[in-house]
Scaffold this active site. Structure first.
Site, PDB file in Angstrom:
ATOM      1  N   CYS A  72       0.848  -1.180   0.000  1.00 16.41           N
ATOM      2  CA  CYS A  72       0.000   0.000   0.000  1.00 16.41           C
ATOM      3  C   CYS A  72       0.888   1.235   0.000  1.00 16.41           C
ATOM      4  CB  CYS A  72      -0.943   0.105   1.191  1.00 16.41           C
ATOM      5  SG  CYS A  72      -2.084  -1.255   1.364  1.00 16.41           S
ATOM      6  N   ARG A 111       3.851  -0.067  -4.842  1.00 17.20           N
ATOM      7  CA  ARG A 111       3.609  -0.587  -3.498  1.00 17.20           C
ATOM      8  C   ARG A 111       2.294  -1.348  -3.386  1.00 17.20           C
ATOM      9  NH1 ARG A 111       6.896   1.496   0.233  1.00 17.20           N
ATOM     10  NH2 ARG A 111       5.437   0.899   1.847  1.00 17.20           N
ATOM     11  N   TRP A 171      -2.838  -2.646  -1.635  1.00 15.50           N
ATOM     12  CA  TRP A 171      -2.486  -4.058  -1.800  1.00 15.50           C
ATOM     13  C   TRP A 171      -3.294  -4.761  -0.720  1.00 15.50           C
ATOM     14  CZ3 TRP A 171      -0.342  -8.022   1.101  1.00 15.50           C
ATOM     15  CH2 TRP A 171       0.158  -9.121   0.390  1.00 15.50           C
ATOM     16  N   ASN A 179      -1.915   2.007   5.848  1.00 15.22           N
ATOM     17  CA  ASN A 179      -1.095   0.910   5.325  1.00 15.22           C
ATOM     18  C   ASN A 179      -0.639   0.100   6.524  1.00 15.22           C
ATOM     19  OD1 ASN A 179       0.941  -0.682   4.198  1.00 15.22           O
ATOM     20  ND2 ASN A 179       2.421   0.986   4.157  1.00 15.22           N
ATOM     21  N   GLY A 180      -0.861  -1.222   6.478  1.00 13.80           N
ATOM     22  CA  GLY A 180      -0.468  -2.069   7.600  1.00 13.80           C
ATOM     23  C   GLY A 180      -1.620  -2.959   8.018  1.00 13.80           C
ATOM     24  N   GLU A 240      18.061 -16.698  -8.150  1.00 14.25           N
ATOM     25  CA  GLU A 240      17.569 -15.352  -8.429  1.00 14.25           C
ATOM     26  C   GLU A 240      16.942 -15.290  -9.834  1.00 14.25           C
ATOM     27  OE1 GLU A 240      16.686 -12.819  -7.115  1.00 14.25           O
ATOM     28  OE2 GLU A 240      16.785 -11.228  -8.593  1.00 14.25           O
ATOM     29  N   LYS A 251      13.075 -14.298 -10.590  1.00 18.02           N
ATOM     30  CA  LYS A 251      12.738 -13.213 -11.518  1.00 18.02           C
ATOM     31  C   LYS A 251      11.789 -13.736 -12.589  1.00 18.02           C
ATOM     32  CE  LYS A 251      13.829 -10.598 -10.061  1.00 18.02           C
ATOM     33  NZ  LYS A 251      14.429  -9.954  -8.914  1.00 18.02           N
ATOM     34  N   GLU A 296       8.269 -14.597 -11.204  1.00 14.74           N
ATOM     35  CA  GLU A 296       7.620 -13.385 -10.691  1.00 14.74           C
ATOM     36  C   GLU A 296       6.941 -12.583 -11.796  1.00 14.74           C
ATOM     37  OE1 GLU A 296      10.579 -10.736  -9.081  1.00 14.74           O
ATOM     38  OE2 GLU A 296       9.134  -9.621  -7.884  1.00 14.74           O
ATOM     39  N   HIS A 300      18.437 -36.438  -8.212  1.00 13.80           N
ATOM     40  CA  HIS A 300      17.819 -36.829  -6.939  1.00 13.80           C
ATOM     41  C   HIS A 300      16.313 -36.564  -6.929  1.00 13.80           C
ATOM     42  CE1 HIS A 300      21.675 -37.800  -5.165  1.00 13.80           C
ATOM     43  NE2 HIS A 300      22.147 -36.629  -5.596  1.00 13.80           N
ATOM     44  N   LYS A 309       6.167  -3.943  -4.239  1.00 14.68           N
ATOM     45  CA  LYS A 309       7.615  -3.732  -4.149  1.00 14.68           C
ATOM     46  C   LYS A 309       8.132  -3.890  -2.724  1.00 14.68           C
ATOM     47  CE  LYS A 309      11.639  -2.302  -5.677  1.00 14.68           C
ATOM     48  NZ  LYS A 309      12.384  -3.345  -6.399  1.00 14.68           N
TER      49      LYS A 309
HETATM   50  O1  M6R Z   1      13.307  -4.597   0.070  1.00 15.06           O
HETATM   51  P1  M6R Z   1      13.810  -5.986   0.237  1.00 15.06           P
HETATM   52  O2  M6R Z   1      15.122  -6.250  -0.394  1.00 15.06           O
HETATM   53  O3  M6R Z   1      13.846  -6.382   1.702  1.00 15.06           O
HETATM   54  O4  M6R Z   1      12.725  -6.906  -0.451  1.00 15.06           O
HETATM   55  C1  M6R Z   1      12.741  -8.291  -0.311  1.00 15.06           C
HETATM   56  C2  M6R Z   1      11.848  -8.961  -1.334  1.00 15.06           C
HETATM   57  O5  M6R Z   1      10.511  -8.633  -1.110  1.00 15.06           O
HETATM   58  C3  M6R Z   1      12.228  -8.574  -2.760  1.00 15.06           C
HETATM   59  O6  M6R Z   1      13.575  -8.821  -3.008  1.00 15.06           O
HETATM   60  C4  M6R Z   1      11.386  -9.374  -3.788  1.00 15.06           C
HETATM   61  O7  M6R Z   1      11.695 -10.718  -3.697  1.00 15.06           O
HETATM   62  C5  M6R Z   1      11.670  -8.823  -5.195  1.00 15.06           C
HETATM   63  N1  M6R Z   1      10.567  -8.038  -5.622  1.00 15.06           N
HETATM   64  C6  M6R Z   1      11.881  -9.878  -6.215  1.00 15.06           C
HETATM   65  O8  M6R Z   1      12.165  -9.325  -7.449  1.00 15.06           O
END
Ligand code: M6R
Length: 575
Positions: free
Chosen positions: A2, A27, A74, A100-101, A450, A454, A457, A473, A570
């Site tokens: 949010c 956000r 969100w 937000n929260g 990673e 990506k 996601e 395995h 984000k």
């Molecule tokens: O702000 P942060 O690095 O703590 O965020 C952690 C994850 O939420 C963040 O890296 C998330 O996995 C990415 N959006 C992935 O691309």
């Protein structure tokens, strides 16, 4: 999660808030709303959908007034619908509020609000009604401070009341970010700095439990006990352009390309004090989430190589398996510095010395750590972390190997970015697949994790990553004719073993796509991306760039907006 923005001044609140919401959309983007106060009356417009479409359909910027609040959602409590979108009114429209929260005691609070009529299923609305109730007996300041004192859980709140003759903005935060923007004859608040960058470079990060009242002529901050308090004003030198797309179709693509430039800035970051601390400790725990966890994993491998007892933990599980004591150095990595899981894990390590590695100056993580290393990568707006991942790696490498070893890094990144055309050609092939596997070995495994994160996601294609030796395995049962296996195959000590894993996969019909500088591996691959001649130490950097580009182009091929992947945000400020 949010985004909140508030404005009070002489400008057109609806315009400033709508622009800010567009910059905060990363956000949360399931619904959006805005409320403006004029002549003691609120005007509120909100709906489900993204900021761009809702704000133009509901003509946000036609609303008149010099004070207002906005919110991009969100969803946590309540489905995505107009009623649950913020801001929320009280019963009599004397209060309007964005949150937000998660208000953890909202059911209990709701029980005490006999006779109040609720219009949404959210936990947030209860706060507007408590404020309304308190306004019956108290001044607007006292009513707001009393309201906040009754809340449990996490919150960043911005509220307005028609009962306030001075027309001020009431704000508060605990375990959710909220920053004050200090302007000339105007004041702002927002969940993140980029929303306010066009108007000011002076910011105050509120501390946990702080409340504040903003007017066009200034601000008053109260600590959690309700005492007036001063908080430091910081100045950021971020250029407004870094929070713009700058001619690219998406923030993600811009940020992938930005890596070439920002890496130089990152390498100038101060790391000496943290390095002295790291040298002193034998046992090191590294905590992070998502992409940052993959950096943490790489860090733990490199520290272990140096003889440390180093372990990376997924932050949300640290409280169950980590046993930090005063002999353990705890390092937390977080781009935003506001990830709730990471903050919670860091607080759990109360007896330990702590280092934060973050991109966000003044963020909560920096305030609960003994030492901070700033990434200096500039704001990252795309939900998918890209440039902050390479910046985190650069910081880690600088600590372990020293800056000199990284002198060729910028050039290497620039060369790897040139492979975009080849990546673009592979993308349509992968866009039709339903499963993708990534394999690597040794220090390249965190890069495979990673790349896979990506990929899933932003393409919504199922993807998994493994150390190559693990295929036999269990996972080999999923490798059938035409299944893509993307191999991270630099010519280092992992290659000979990885070659065997490639053959195992090929024998089951896998379509091998490789990133390699080994001609033999390239030859047996269906398609290959070439790594230029470089210091083997830098292979992880060479590998990640084409893989970020691959995820991006497959996402585009599938008609997905990579800057707004479904169900994600984000900055994840809820546990
Ligand atoms: O702000 P942060 O690095 O703590 O965020 C952690 C994850 O939420 C963040 O890296 C998330 O996995 C990415 N959006 C992935 O691309």
């Amino acid at each position: 999660m949010c985004g909140i923005i508030g404005y009070v001044g002489l400008g057109k609140a609806s315009q400033i808030i709508t622009d800010g919401l567009k910059r905060l959309e990363y956000r949360g983007y399931d619904s959006v709303g805005i409320a403006v106060l004029k002549n003691k009356k609120f005007e509120l417009r909100k709906d489900k959908g993204m900021v761009g479409e809702v704000s133009s359909q509901l003509e946000f910027t036609t609303m008149d007034g010099n004070i207002g609040i906005g919110h991009t959602r969100w969803a946590t409590h309540g489905v995505v619908c107009t009623e649950n979108a913020h801001p929320h009114f009280d019963c009599n429209k004397t209060v309007v509020l964005a949150h937000n929260g998660v208000i953890e005691n909202f059911l209990q609070l709701k029980k005490g609000l006999n006779g109040h009529k609720f219009s949404s299923e959210t936990d947030s609305e209860v706060v507007a009604h408590i404020f309304e109730e308190n306004l019956k007996l108290l001044s607007p300041e006292e009513a707001f401070l009393t309201t906040i004192s009754s809340l449990g859980g996490s919150y960043a709140i911005a509220a307005l009341s028609t009962n306030d003759p001075e027309e001020r903005l009431f704000i508060a935060r605990r375990n959710s970010p909220l920053i004050i923007g200090v302007g000339k004859g105007e004041m702002f608040c927002a969940s993140d700095i980029p929303a306010m960058l066009p108007y000011t470079r002076s910011f105050i990060h509120l501390e946990e439990g702080d409340r504040a009242i903003l007017s066009k002529s200034g601000y008053t901050i109260y600590d959690p006990e309700g005492k007036k308090i001063n908080r430091e004003i910081i100045t950021v030198d971020w250029n407004f352009d870094v929070a713009q797309k700058g001619g690219y179709s998406h923030f993600m693509l811009k940020e992938i390309h930005d890596q070439e430039h920002f890496i130089g800035q990152t390498l100038h970051s101060e790391t000496d004090k943290a390095k002295v601390m790291i040298d002193k400790f034998e046992k090191i725990h590294i905590l992070a989430a998502g992409t940052s966890y993959h950096s943490a994993l790489l860090f733990s491998y490199l520290l272990s190589e140096k003889g440390k007892i180093a372990q990376a933990f997924v932050a949300s599980d640290y409280q169950f398996i980590g046993k930090p004591d005063e002999k353990t150095l705890v390092i937390a990595i977080s781009q935003s510095g506001e990830t709730a899981d990471v903050l919670q894990a860091l607080r759990y390590a109360s007896k330990s010395k702590k280092i934060a590695i973050t991109n966000t100056i003044g963020s909560t993580i920096t305030r609960i750590s003994d030492e901070t290393i700033l990434l200096n990568a500039g704001p990252e707006v795309g939900v998918a972390a890209t440039k902050t991942f390479t910046s985190q790696m650069a910081i880690i490498y600088k600590i372990i190997y020293g800056k000199v070893k990284l002198s060729a890094l910028q050039k290497l990144i620039a060369t790897m970015l040139e492979c975009e055309e080849s990546v673009r050609k592979i993308a349509p092939l992968l866009a039709k697949k339903s499963n993708v596997f990534f394999i690597a070995r040794g220090k390249n495994v965190p890069i495979a994790y990673e790349a896979s994160l990506k990929f899933k996601e932003i393409t919504y294609i199922s993807s998994e990553a493994y150390p190559g030796g693990e295929l036999k395995h269990g996972t080999l049962s999923l490798i059938t004719e035409g299944v893509p296996v993307i191999v991270l195959a630099p010519n280092d000590q992992t290659l000979s073993k990885l070659a065997g894993n490639i053959q195992e996969a090929k024998a089951r019909g896998a379509m091998i796509l490789s990133i390699t500088d080994d001609p033999e591996t390239a030859k047996i691959s269906y398609q290959s991306i070439q790594i230029p001649k470089c210091d083997p130490l830098l292979y992880p950097f060479a590998l990640i760039i084409p893989l970020q580009l691959l995820a991006y182009h497959v996402s585009i091929e599938r008609g997905i907006n990579p800057d707004r992947p479904r169900n994600l945000a984000k900055s994840v400020t809820v546990e």
